[in-house]
Design an enzyme around this catalytic site. Sequence first.
Site, PDB file in Angstrom:
ATOM      1  N   TRP A 197       7.874 124.870 -37.612  1.00 55.06           N
ATOM      2  CA  TRP A 197       8.396 124.926 -38.942  1.00 55.06           C
ATOM      3  C   TRP A 197       9.737 126.026 -38.671  1.00 55.06           C
ATOM      4  CZ3 TRP A 197       8.534 122.320 -42.751  1.00 55.06           C
ATOM      5  CH2 TRP A 197       7.391 121.612 -43.320  1.00 55.06           C
ATOM      6  N   ASP A 217      11.203 133.273 -43.312  1.00 49.33           N
ATOM      7  CA  ASP A 217      10.122 132.324 -43.947  1.00 49.33           C
ATOM      8  C   ASP A 217       9.635 132.452 -44.337  1.00 49.33           C
ATOM      9  OD1 ASP A 217      10.086 130.459 -44.978  1.00 49.33           O
ATOM     10  OD2 ASP A 217      10.027 128.952 -43.326  1.00 49.33           O
ATOM     11  N   LYS A 223       3.066 127.209 -52.119  1.00 52.06           N
ATOM     12  CA  LYS A 223       1.325 127.734 -51.704  1.00 52.06           C
ATOM     13  C   LYS A 223       0.981 128.870 -52.725  1.00 52.06           C
ATOM     14  CE  LYS A 223       3.756 125.665 -48.188  1.00 52.06           C
ATOM     15  NZ  LYS A 223       2.968 124.634 -47.159  1.00 52.06           N
TER      16      LYS A 223
END
Length: 361
Positions: A102, A172, A196
């Site tokens: 990511w 992030d 999440k």
Amino acid sequence: MTPVFNFSAGPAVLPREVLLEVQKELLDWHGSGMSVMEMSHRGREFMQIAAEAEEDLRAVMGIPANYRVLFLQGGATSQFAMVPMNLLRGKTSIDFIETGHWSKLAMKEARKYGQVRVAASGEAQGYNAVPAESDWQLDPQAAYVHYTSNETLSGVEFPFVPHTGDVPLVCDMSSNFLSRPVDVSQFGLIYGGAQKNIGPAGLTIVIVREDLLGQALPGTPTMFDYKVLAEADSMYNTPPTFAMYVAGLVFKWMQRQGGLKAIEQRNIEKAALLYETIDTSAGFYHCPVEKPFRSRMNVPFRLADERLDEDFIKQAAARNLLQIKGHRVTGGMRASIYNAMPLEGVKALTSFMQDFARNHG
């Protein structure tokens, strides 16, 4: 009904208590005669929902008054572009800490808007650890420093918050958002997808320090300008209303659990149990991540004999242990044990893992 334990990396398990509350209110929110899905985002009822969601998030995280909270669409991936569009602010370079899939994608997108400097990278070690902070090559003139606090695929998590001096720190935080206390004042901007630990897919949360608003790149679409979105209280357009509503219920649930300190302790207990099962399996299972950087949220592991992978997945599913297969990029197995995963779920998984190892060892 036999309980099912969902180890998906996202969209992920939600607190059952919250789901029952959603079910109860689905057709009629608080006597309004409307479902939240049917409400005008500018109506009195939804404005109350939105205001409470922000208030509760601020309380849970301890967000200072000089930070704005934005409830946006587009997923965390949209922030890979929105962050440089808004935070370059006349500068040309961005420092990145590269720790996996990511962070690499965020770097790729940022290159469209500025010069990306890799201040540190874990690639040479196979992304199994966070590079030592003492080795980072940070540029004091960078617009900001970006890192991914938890790599969902490889299961590498930062056990510390980086020190970047006067350069704004951008994180992030998608896959460990609200899993532990953080000092928001250490960051210039935090962002993350909700799917999440927070709520349904479709909602992205951005927490940005007020002095970083404004000076978006010329040509930045109006919908990508944090200042415009902040001035409109996240309602420049129709926001993801139902996802915001569910997130608000999750924030209240977190407060009832005792807040982030209590949630963190439960996450530590769950992760410790799973990693102990892996590490004491006499090599039957293996986690590739170095111990100081093992994620509490996403636990990757492999079987020594990969020919057993399919049997492992099938037998786990037969015991109602779902979504245990690793990401297509990394292979192996991955158990995501976010806030809403109960300890009982991890115990059920570890019991199965021990049985499977005994039967196939």
